[in-house]
Each structure stands twice: as C-alpha cells, then as structure tokens.
Design a protein around this motif. Structure first.
Motif, PDB file in Angstrom:
ATOM      1  N   LEU A 267       0.885  -1.182   0.000  1.00  0.00           N
ATOM      2  CA  LEU A 267       0.000   0.000   0.000  1.00  0.00           C
ATOM      3  C   LEU A 267       0.915   1.222   0.000  1.00  0.00           C
ATOM      4  O   LEU A 267       1.928   1.238   0.701  1.00  0.00           O
ATOM      5  CB  LEU A 267      -0.878   0.042   1.254  1.00  0.00           C
ATOM      6  N   CYS A 268       0.574   2.244  -0.752  1.00  0.00           N
ATOM      7  CA  CYS A 268       1.470   3.396  -0.894  1.00  0.00           C
ATOM      8  C   CYS A 268       0.827   4.672  -0.361  1.00  0.00           C
ATOM      9  O   CYS A 268      -0.391   4.827  -0.391  1.00  0.00           O
ATOM     10  CB  CYS A 268       1.841   3.603  -2.354  1.00  0.00           C
ATOM     11  N   ASP A 269       1.663   5.581   0.056  1.00  0.00           N
ATOM     12  CA  ASP A 269       1.215   6.816   0.674  1.00  0.00           C
ATOM     13  C   ASP A 269       1.686   8.024  -0.156  1.00  0.00           C
ATOM     14  O   ASP A 269       2.778   8.536   0.029  1.00  0.00           O
ATOM     15  CB  ASP A 269       1.804   6.882   2.092  1.00  0.00           C
ATOM     16  N   PRO A 270       0.841   8.464  -1.089  1.00  0.00           N
ATOM     17  CA  PRO A 270       1.257   9.597  -1.921  1.00  0.00           C
ATOM     18  C   PRO A 270       1.180  10.935  -1.177  1.00  0.00           C
ATOM     19  O   PRO A 270       1.785  11.909  -1.616  1.00  0.00           O
ATOM     20  CB  PRO A 270       0.262   9.570  -3.083  1.00  0.00           C
ATOM     21  N   SER A 271       0.457  10.990  -0.064  1.00  0.00           N
ATOM     22  CA  SER A 271       0.316  12.258   0.665  1.00  0.00           C
ATOM     23  C   SER A 271       1.669  12.695   1.209  1.00  0.00           C
ATOM     24  O   SER A 271       2.081  13.853   1.027  1.00  0.00           O
ATOM     25  CB  SER A 271      -0.697  12.093   1.807  1.00  0.00           C
ATOM     26  N   HIS A 272       2.375  11.778   1.870  1.00  0.00           N
ATOM     27  CA  HIS A 272       3.706  12.128   2.384  1.00  0.00           C
ATOM     28  C   HIS A 272       4.735  12.209   1.270  1.00  0.00           C
ATOM     29  O   HIS A 272       5.692  12.979   1.362  1.00  0.00           O
ATOM     30  CB  HIS A 272       4.154  11.118   3.445  1.00  0.00           C
ATOM     31  N   ALA A 273       4.553  11.409   0.225  1.00  0.00           N
ATOM     32  CA  ALA A 273       5.536  11.436  -0.862  1.00  0.00           C
ATOM     33  C   ALA A 273       5.608  12.833  -1.482  1.00  0.00           C
ATOM     34  O   ALA A 273       6.697  13.322  -1.782  1.00  0.00           O
ATOM     35  CB  ALA A 273       5.173  10.400  -1.925  1.00  0.00           C
ATOM     36  N   MET A 274       4.459  13.465  -1.662  1.00  0.00           N
ATOM     37  CA  MET A 274       4.443  14.766  -2.336  1.00  0.00           C
ATOM     38  C   MET A 274       4.393  15.922  -1.329  1.00  0.00           C
ATOM     39  O   MET A 274       5.054  16.935  -1.509  1.00  0.00           O
ATOM     40  CB  MET A 274       3.242  14.861  -3.285  1.00  0.00           C
ATOM     41  N   GLY A 275       3.555  15.804  -0.333  1.00  0.00           N
ATOM     42  CA  GLY A 275       3.491  16.841   0.695  1.00  0.00           C
ATOM     43  C   GLY A 275       2.705  18.075   0.294  1.00  0.00           C
ATOM     44  O   GLY A 275       2.681  19.053   1.038  1.00  0.00           O
ATOM     45  N   THR A 277      -1.070  19.100  -1.474  1.00  0.00           N
ATOM     46  CA  THR A 277      -2.367  18.535  -1.851  1.00  0.00           C
ATOM     47  C   THR A 277      -2.565  18.404  -3.353  1.00  0.00           C
ATOM     48  O   THR A 277      -2.995  17.361  -3.844  1.00  0.00           O
ATOM     49  CB  THR A 277      -3.498  19.415  -1.281  1.00  0.00           C
ATOM     50  N   LYS A 278      -2.218  19.463  -4.087  1.00  0.00           N
ATOM     51  CA  LYS A 278      -2.576  19.460  -5.512  1.00  0.00           C
ATOM     52  C   LYS A 278      -1.843  18.391  -6.324  1.00  0.00           C
ATOM     53  O   LYS A 278      -2.204  18.149  -7.470  1.00  0.00           O
ATOM     54  CB  LYS A 278      -2.362  20.841  -6.125  1.00  0.00           C
ATOM     55  N   TYR A 279      -0.793  17.788  -5.758  1.00  0.00           N
ATOM     56  CA  TYR A 279      -0.059  16.747  -6.484  1.00  0.00           C
ATOM     57  C   TYR A 279      -0.374  15.330  -6.000  1.00  0.00           C
ATOM     58  O   TYR A 279       0.137  14.350  -6.548  1.00  0.00           O
ATOM     59  CB  TYR A 279       1.453  16.973  -6.353  1.00  0.00           C
ATOM     60  N   VAL A 280      -1.193  15.208  -4.972  1.00  0.00           N
ATOM     61  CA  VAL A 280      -1.392  13.896  -4.340  1.00  0.00           C
ATOM     62  C   VAL A 280      -2.120  12.908  -5.255  1.00  0.00           C
ATOM     63  O   VAL A 280      -1.751  11.728  -5.340  1.00  0.00           O
ATOM     64  CB  VAL A 280      -2.139  14.054  -2.994  1.00  0.00           C
ATOM     65  N   THR A 281      -3.136  13.370  -5.956  1.00  0.00           N
ATOM     66  CA  THR A 281      -3.930  12.447  -6.769  1.00  0.00           C
ATOM     67  C   THR A 281      -3.105  11.871  -7.913  1.00  0.00           C
ATOM     68  O   THR A 281      -3.115  10.649  -8.146  1.00  0.00           O
ATOM     69  CB  THR A 281      -5.195  13.162  -7.282  1.00  0.00           C
ATOM     70  N   GLN A 311      -1.619  20.747   4.755  1.00  0.00           N
ATOM     71  CA  GLN A 311      -1.102  21.161   3.442  1.00  0.00           C
ATOM     72  C   GLN A 311      -0.993  20.003   2.454  1.00  0.00           C
ATOM     73  O   GLN A 311      -0.793  20.228   1.274  1.00  0.00           O
ATOM     74  CB  GLN A 311       0.243  21.876   3.586  1.00  0.00           C
ATOM     75  N   GLN A 312      -1.142  18.787   2.947  1.00  0.00           N
ATOM     76  CA  GLN A 312      -1.071  17.649   2.038  1.00  0.00           C
ATOM     77  C   GLN A 312      -2.334  16.796   2.100  1.00  0.00           C
ATOM     78  O   GLN A 312      -2.366  15.702   1.535  1.00  0.00           O
ATOM     79  CB  GLN A 312       0.179  16.811   2.330  1.00  0.00           C
ATOM     80  N   SER A 313      -3.372  17.297   2.733  1.00  0.00           N
ATOM     81  CA  SER A 313      -4.607  16.519   2.882  1.00  0.00           C
ATOM     82  C   SER A 313      -5.611  16.845   1.777  1.00  0.00           C
ATOM     83  O   SER A 313      -5.756  17.999   1.375  1.00  0.00           O
ATOM     84  CB  SER A 313      -5.250  16.831   4.246  1.00  0.00           C
TER      85      SER A 313
END
Lengths: 337, 337, 337, 337
Positions: A267-275, A277-281, A311-313
């Motif tokens: 399972l991967c966590d893009p929220s922390h990877a990018m930090g 919001t606009k790049y998370v999806t 800021q990343q939610s």
C-alpha cells in the motif's frame, strides 16, 4: 560471497583466505585469471557475510552474492500474500483505500472524519493518536485517549482502524484499538519495535524509511516475519533526495521491484511522498499504475483547519475525485476497485 | 513566516489570509509589489509554523523565517558547552578520543579492548552491548550481560564508558553502567527514546541520522534538552548519498555549520563515515581540521576476528598512528591533545 | 564479471550463457552451489561489460569485477603524478594554492585581483572568462576579451592562469591564454570536450560532476588521458545531496579514496563545496587534512561587489588568514607550504 | 527577495542594506519584529538575485521569492504547448510513443528497428548516432554515417526521427536528418549546446540531468526558449539517489509538478529510469498515470544482441504489450492513444 584478490596478492595471502573460508565450513571456488585470482563462496552466505575478509592481506574487495532476506522473499513464498482486515483483502485483486486525517483531533472530530472517509469510499480508516513530530514543541498527539476515540469511530462506521505505534511499551494498548499497526518512517530501523510488533497478533503496515534502500526495507519486514507475524504490508511513502520542491521524492519505481522480490502486499502513501495537496492524486495514480495494491491517503473535511498535515490533505471532494479516478484506472490495469 | 500570494490572488483572498494571521494574535506586514503581494509575519513563529496557510486560496507558497530550534542554538547560549566525563572535557580546547570495538565480545575480551584503547591514548572507551543490526539473523549483542562486562572494563582501566541505548525500557539499566549514553543513527528520530534520555542524568552522544538534515539533527538534540538534559554531544558519522564506494559519505562540512548554529560539542565518527579501515585516519583528520572536538573510533586488536565492523576498525598500531597524527595536528589548529 | 544464475535456472539456460561467454573468447569458471550456480569470467572484462547477459533466460544478475579505468589507475602508474606549472609542482610535497575571483570583471579589475592573490601567497591565479550560469539572463562572462585580460594579469604578476573552457570550439583560443584548462562541474560528462582537452598541450583541472560517482569521475579523467594528455588534476568541489543548508556537501572523504585508486594529483575547491564564505576556511583545511595537494579558492577584494559568487568569496584578509592556517597545518601532516 | 537580519544587527547595518537596495532602484519593505528585522524586496528580482547581500554585515540569510524562469512558466503561457512532428501532436490529448534502439547499429539494422517500432505502434523513432558513453573504450556511435542511416529508416517507414546531439559543431548536420533533437542527460547544463539548439529550427527533447532540480531543469529549457526556439519537450528519465537496485530512481512525481509550473509538453523515459527490462512497463504506466504526454522507450528485436542498453530494452513482444496497456489506460485517465 565473491572475494577479489589484489593483482599483487601472494600465494601465501591467497592460502590464508582459503583457510579462513574452510574454517567456516564453506567451500571456496578458486578462479585464477591472468591478472587476478577470484574466490567464490557459495552456500550459507550468512556465515561469511559479517566476516571482515576485506581486511585480510591480499584482498581487494568482497561482494555478497545472495540477498540477506529470506521469509519476505518471493522465492520463499511464490504466491502473493493476501491479508484480510474487515472487508478488505489487502494484496488481493481489489484495490484498497485507507483514508483519514493525520492526527486524531478529538472524539467528535475523529468520528466525523471516519464518516467522511467511509462516505467517500474508503475501506480502512487511518489517523494517528501517537504522533512522531520533528519538534518537541509541536502537538504530540492525543495518545491513549486518541486510541479510545478511534475505537469510537470504528463503532460508528465499522471501518477498521490503522494507527501508528511509536513505543515498545504501547503494543498491548494499541493492539486493543487498532486493526492494523503502523510502524512509521522514522521507526523503520527501530529494531526492538519491529520485534515487538512481530510478536503482536495484528497486521503491520511498515513504512519505508526516508533513505532506506529496498533491501533494508525488506530486512525490516524480515524482522517482523522472523518473530512469527507474517501479516506485513509494505508502504512506500517517498524518499529523501536532493529535490526539495516537494516534501519527498515519489518512489513509484520501487513498486514493481518489491513485487518482484517479495510476496508481501504494497500500500502506498502519496500524501507524504508529495506533501502538497494538488499533487497527491496524480502521485497516487502513479503508484497504482506501477502495481500497488492500494493507497493510504491523508484526508480531512477542512484541511485549512487540520491540526497537522493540512497542506497535504485532500478534502471530501478531493477524496471523491480520487475514488472516481481509481474506479476508472483499476479495470484498465486488470484490478477491481 | 513569509507568505507569497499568487499573482492573480484577489483582495478577498488576501484579506482572508490576513484575518487568519490576526486570529493567531500575530501581526501581518503586507508588501504590495507590482506583480505580487507578500505577507511577512514575525513574532512567535511556532504559532503559525504548522498552520497549513499554503492551501488557502490565493496563496502560492509559504516559507518559514526562523529556525525551529531554541535551546540548542548558539543564540540561546553563546558560549561553547563543555561536558566533563572522567578526565575528559568534551568541547574544551583539548581534543577527545573515544575508542573501542563495535561490540562487546565477552568479559575478558572487552577488558583487553579497553586496555588497548587506554594504552593507545584514548580517554573514553566505547563498545556496544545492544547492537542495532540490519538483519534479524545477525549477532544482536550481549545485552545486559554486556553492560556488566563494560563496568568490569571500567573498573580495570578507569576509562569512562560510552555505550548505545536502543530501547526506552533500558534507560535505568544502561545508566547504571554507562558514563555516556549513545543514541544511534537509526534512533535519531525515535522521539520517545530522545525524551527518555532527556530525563536521564547522563551525557548523551546523539548520532546524526543517515539522511537527517542539520536542522533535523539539531531538533533531535532539542528534544533531549527540552526534557532537562543539557549535556548533549552531536556526532556526525557520515550520511547516505549516491556514492557507494565508501559505506557512507563523510560529512566533515557539517562541523563548521553546527559550531556556528549551536553551542553543543561535536565528536565525529570517521569509522562509520568511511566503512573501510584504510580511509579512517584521513577522514578523522578531516573532521578535526574542520573543527570537531574529538573522534569516536572503532578499534580492535584483531580486526579480522572482530564480531562486527572489523572491516572498518583500526588495530592497535592504527590507533597509535592516529593518535600520533592528532598530536601533531592539534597545535597546528590551536587545540591541545 | 560475475554471473549469478537464478535458483531455478535450467541446465540449458546455463549452457547458453557459457556458450555466449565462449563466443567472446573468454573463459567461464563455473561454481555450482547447493542452491545456485555462479559463473565467474576473468580476463578482458571490457569485452563482456556491455553484453546484456542479465537478460538471458536463467540469469539473476551480473556484477562487474574489474574497474573500467586503466590509465588513471594507480595500478598503471604507482608513483604520484606531479605536474609542473610555473613554479608550482602540483602533486608534489608542497601544497598549492590557486586563488582568484569567480569571474573576470574587467582588465583593470583582474590585474588587481591577481595582485591580491599573489600578495596573499597564491601560486596560481584563477578567474573565469567563460561562465556557465544556470540562468540565461545572468552575466555570461567577458569571453574572448576576458582571456586577454587574464594574459595581462599574468604579465603583471607572473602567476600562471587557470580558467574554464566550456566549448569545444574554444580550445585553441583558451590554450593561448591559459596555463591550466579547467573543465567545470557541468561539463564533467561532456565527452567531446574531454576529448578535445585531451588533445591539447595544457594541464587540465577536471572538476567533479555534481552527482558523479568516484568511478565516473575517474572515467572522465580517463577520456583525457586516453587522448594523450596525462596532465590531469582531479578537483572535488562538493556534491549534491539532500542537505541544503550549504550550497553543496563537502566531499572531503573522496580525497583518500582517489589517492588510493589513482596517481593523479588532487586540488580541491571548498568555495563551491560550501557556498558560504564563513565556512570556506574550515572546509579547505578538512580537504587538506584528508590528503589534498592544494586548494582552489574564490577570493575577491570586495566580495560584496563581486559580479558573481561574492557570497562564497574570501576577501584579502580571509585569504591571508587561510594561508596562515595552511602554513601551520602543512608540516603537521608532513607537507610543505 | 527576503532579507532576514541577524538578531543583533545594528541600525547602521540595516541602513546599509536598505541603501544597497535603493541603489539598485528597488523598494525595500521593512518589517520590524520584536526580535528581528526583515526586509522584503519585490519587483525585478533578477536585479538583486546575484547580489551577495548575504555577506553584508548584519544579514543572517537571504531567500529569493520569485522563480527565475519566465518563458517556460505557465504564468507566461497558460495554455499547454502542443508540438506537431509528423502525425504526432506532442502535448495534445493523444499519448505519444517514441521507440527504438539505444544505438544506430548499421543501415540494415536501423531500418529493421524502425519497422519494428512502427509495427508495434510507435509514432516516433528514436536511436542514437552520437553516443555519450561513460568509458572512452566503449562504442561511441556511428556518428555522421549513423545519421544517414536514420534518414534511410525514415524514408522506409515515414516515422519522424529523434536523435541525440552532443556537440555544438554538429547542429546543422543533425538538423538535416533529425525531426527532433535530443539533448541528453549529461548535457542538460551544457549551456552552449542549449543556446545552439535554441537557434535551430527543430523541436528539442531536453532530458533531465541526473541530479538536476526541477528548477534547474526548467532553467535549461529557458535557455533554449530564450534563443527563440519555443518547441521544447521536457523529458524526465530518472534521477540519481542512494538507491542502486535500479539504474536510476523513477521520477514520476515530477510530472504533475512540471505540468503545474510550465506549459511545455512532457515525454518520459522509463527505460533509463529503471535500467532493467522487466520493470520498464510498470514504470512507463506510472509516468503516464502521473500525467505525462507520452513515452520514449528503448526497444530492440533482440535485446541480447543489442550494441548497447540491451539490459533495459523491450523486445517486439514487450513493446506490443506496453502499447496494449497504454491503449487501456489512456481512456481511463482522459487521454487518447
């Protein structure tokens, strides 16, 4: 183990290396070239791995041949491991979505957040009661009380709970409230904690350390399996590199590598990877296209007012939008959602 | 905090940001340029640091202005901190040398190793009873028994003991035997452990995390000081980079930076930085020339037979050679040894 | 070359690999373990290095054994290379100091700057006529005119000139004015430029690429030597890592490694490594203590008014201070200055 | 520009900074806090960017506010740039696939390879006549003759040609045969080459440097645009990090960032990012899911016998398989293929 001798190694030096190998009950295979001698040792590489052969006179360098992980390797378990938690089959064909806020922010709040996650389509709820913060002056989480709020959120929504464990002394307590224990990035090499969760009877999400190699990541999982707990979920979450325009560097490329080397679900966590919001999806879709079994997403109804990681939610609409995209991409890559 | 608005931010969006800042009892300073508006907030930056202002409509990005560390900063304590342990004054003008094997290898052995360290000129003895190992199948250290052996070595030689603590449950036990607690690289962000050693009455050597920024390194020290323990020694030990010809990349450049930003003493570990015996001495001299207060060195009478880290250990003659070089370089850079 | 077969490799697959090796006129040495077969190929590794053996069925992975550099290796030339430029013997026992501004700023200016460098004790003068700038809108250097100013500075002071070459078309022109050609960080892998300076009759300072491994660095030097120019000086200047508090990360640890692997002299650039004036001297001493043959220093009489790199330049007093420290440290490490 | 003064800065020092800013025809905005003074300068940041204000007495640090790129920024050109090459619209809704071998291997061979690429569904053909190789002893490409073979391949298949340019002296020659000029990773900061291709009348694929930040990557594109050539395609291809299990680290996370900051189209190269055939397809899908406009793929009918990069090349069936997956994923993410 490969032992490359120096060009000017003497026969006596070579003999001493061979003797050392024999003394470990291993068999040296000697290849003499025109310029160099090379000794290959195959067999139980663990015996020789930590021998400092490299400092024996005449030795240029040594190189391990076998990987040090065993139980986590695909060779040991060719089939994908599938872990059942509530209705979710993590590692099965259906993609899994865990969503929720960074921190438990109160009882009322966490129930509301869990309802939002459920309504948007998440199958697991994630939120932190114990928070590892870079600063001692930052909010450190609700602690034990936060765990009780999480249980309340589960009672209300039925969503299984994913929450972080930071301290070896908290294992029993966290196990009482969590369905999945999360070991965070900063604790990936906290080996005593790994051993303790290895003795727990709950699945573990193991986050990749900020600069952990894939082999180290797998070895940390190996710690957990070696204590008897085989329900480990690997969680890439970005790594630290020279690039600082995003919080971390998305490590989507590890997904096919891990799936090749190991049978454990990812399972991967893009929220922390990018930090951001606009790049998370986009990052989440990249992880999925690379082969991940699902995502962990930070989501909050009002990110502007989140206690941490706002800021990343994603907000509710962001989460619904992501779910819609996952629903479209899943069949295109042979998965369900 | 610096808040840079987007070029197309509306006045209403700007007003909402100003309102948010006011609501935190902070004062916004607004600078309107031809293309952009910028808001500077000075004052108690902690209040605003974790507010996700960046996701408010109209905001392009935010940038903290003040560093988050306080007690460790040189501004808070302009004089160098000097820590007395046995005869050593760590952070004083005289360079300090801590030497010893990676692991405690037995009672007889560790006494012999301490004698060797003392004879070569070390003022502190270091050896690990608890060993954080990448593999669960590697030797994990002698544990509690190893601590007793260390006490025996101290009784024999008088050298104060530096030894690692890995587990929050072991603080009392380790404090009974150690003169300096070492928090290892892998635990630099194990915040609960930092809090516990912050409550202990022993000096702490804090090793830099493998990919910790200098600010994160200082923030981990801040955790310890914020609990009341001001005797913290910072220990650079190499960082992880793209270069893999050595075990880590020597981080000698952090020494002048840390000395500029903080009052805490700095002992450096060239053994782990390089990972290869033949490069350790040059690396140690580089740390010292850069301004370090001393070195931590892995040394073993027979590196070939060391239980761990033999490939990066100096033998007795290597240690004596290093001591000779330190004795020469010290006066050249205005230090004693 | 080491070829590790998969655990489930068939005999037919192994035979095909052996056949392939034989077809290259190389001799395979086969080691059969209980779990795996390993094939070692020794001899002319160049022949096999680029063969994609790894994708042959049954192959798990391949690992080169020999390093790809030849002429630059210490094995090829056990004695240190010493390069005479003016009165300086680069790579000899006496430390060398090249100093000067980042950019040539005009004829009068560059003469003044060279006088300052000489007065402070430098034996080489460095300044850029061609400037590689990240932004097309930044000052790009005086170009050909700048080279003439450099010649004027040499006539006035007698100091040999070190200056950068960026373009294959400029070799003749730069050679007319420079005593040492500098290939910059951004051109370390501009192989056509390396070939051209390899045909020039001037010594070359080759700066390490921002993220070049030591092996790649040596291979770029190998390009120059392979064209017939053996007067190459290797120049570490910091590398790019996750740490951004300084411009780059000081790479002092490469000095002993390069000296071990190669016979080429090593001058280091602490100005670019740190990027902040107040840290340059400590960094320079670290390079020297690690074994460097000398330093390249950015110096300017009025850094505040420098056209470029003022923030990392020493002024006259800073340069004199550094020279004083070099004079003290040199004998302590067995060097002259 | 943000200028943060030291806590103990005197009024005289502050005044000197203000004077300096005024002398540049810029307006300082002064914010006095209880502990610090901060000066914000907005307006033409280029004027002040390279002023070494940081070394003025009383200044703690400076921080740019505006990004240095202009023409490449989305602010300058809100619509996506679309570049027409043959039938391909790079940056349009339809995904683009460029495929072909690493090197031109001969006339007959390259025609065969182009036919294979076309048959599999590629719309552009890529192959290198000039090859930047780490070793001077490796195959350096067919050069000018290779370009003619590429023209022959185009005549046979109609596929437009993408090929690398390494040398400023080759621009006219390469333009005669290529439809798109490729500037390779190692030349991303070869600014003279960037200027020359900026004056050419052909679209340019600019590969990201191995450790180039996104801002540096955009600034290299800015060089090309600033010379008049606005047809630039950005090409992420993996970056260098601490992880060495793959050739590079997949940089899929830059895709949404670049698309946010710039209007230029983005084609990605998963072959170099991963360096291992079996991981290329997953990596390519990750790039696409992250928002790339298409892929550059190394493909060869017999990777085992490829002159270079066989270990990361897809064969015909691999390419067809990738095409099938792109065809499925494209509509799921709102694109055509």
């Amino acid at each position: 183990m490969l032992i490359v001798l120096k060009q000017d190694a003497t026969q006596k030096e070579i003999d001493r290396v061979i003797e050392k190998i024999n003394s470990l009950d291993l068999t040296p295979h000697i290849s003499k070239g025109t310029q160099r001698t090379i000794i290959t040792v195959i067999g139980d590489e663990d015996k020789i791995r930590e021998q400092p052969l490299v400092i024996m006179p005449g030795v240029d360098y040594v190189q391990p041949i076998m990987q040090p992980y065993k139980l986590v390797s695909r060779a040991a378990h060719p089939e994908n491991t599938v872990i059942k938690v509530g209705d979710a089959l993590i590692g099965g064909n259906k993609l899994v979505l865990a969503a929720g806020p960074c921190s438990v922010e109160g009882e009322k709040e966490v129930i509301e957040h869990a309802k939002m996650a459920k309504k948007a389509g998440a199958t697991l709820f994630r939120a932190g009661a114990f928070k590892p913060r870079t600063s001692p002056y930052s909010f450190q989480g609700f602690g034990a009380k936060g765990l009780e709020y999480l249980s309340a959120a589960k009672r209300e929504t039925g969503l299984p709970i994913v929450t972080e464990i930071m301290d070896v002394r908290d294992v029993d307590l966290v196990c009482k409230h969590a369905d999945i224990l999360q070991v965070g990035t900063r604790n990936m090499s906290n080996f005593n904690l790994l051993k303790e969760v290895g003795r727990a009877k709950k699945p573990v999400i193991l986050k990749r350390g900020m600069s952990a190699t894939i082999v180290e990541f797998l070895m940390s999982a190996e710690y957990i399996l070696s204590e008897g707990n085989h329900e480990v979920i690997l969680c890439p979450r970005g790594i630290r590199t020279f690039e600082d325009i995003t919080r971390n560097t998305l490590d989507a490329g590890v997904v096919p590598v891990i799936r090749d080397l190991s049978h454990l679900p990812v399972l991967c966590d893009p929220s922390h990877a990018m930090g951001i919001t606009k790049y998370v999806t986009a990052a989440g879709l990249a992880y999925i296209a690379a082969g991940a079994d699902g995502l962990l997403i930070e989501a909050h109804p009002e990110p502007e007012n989140a206690t941490s990681d706002g800021q990343q939610s994603l907000d509710y609409y962001g989460l619904v939008n992501l779910v819609g995209k996952l629903a479209k991409i899943a069949p295109a890559i042979g998965r369900d959602f």
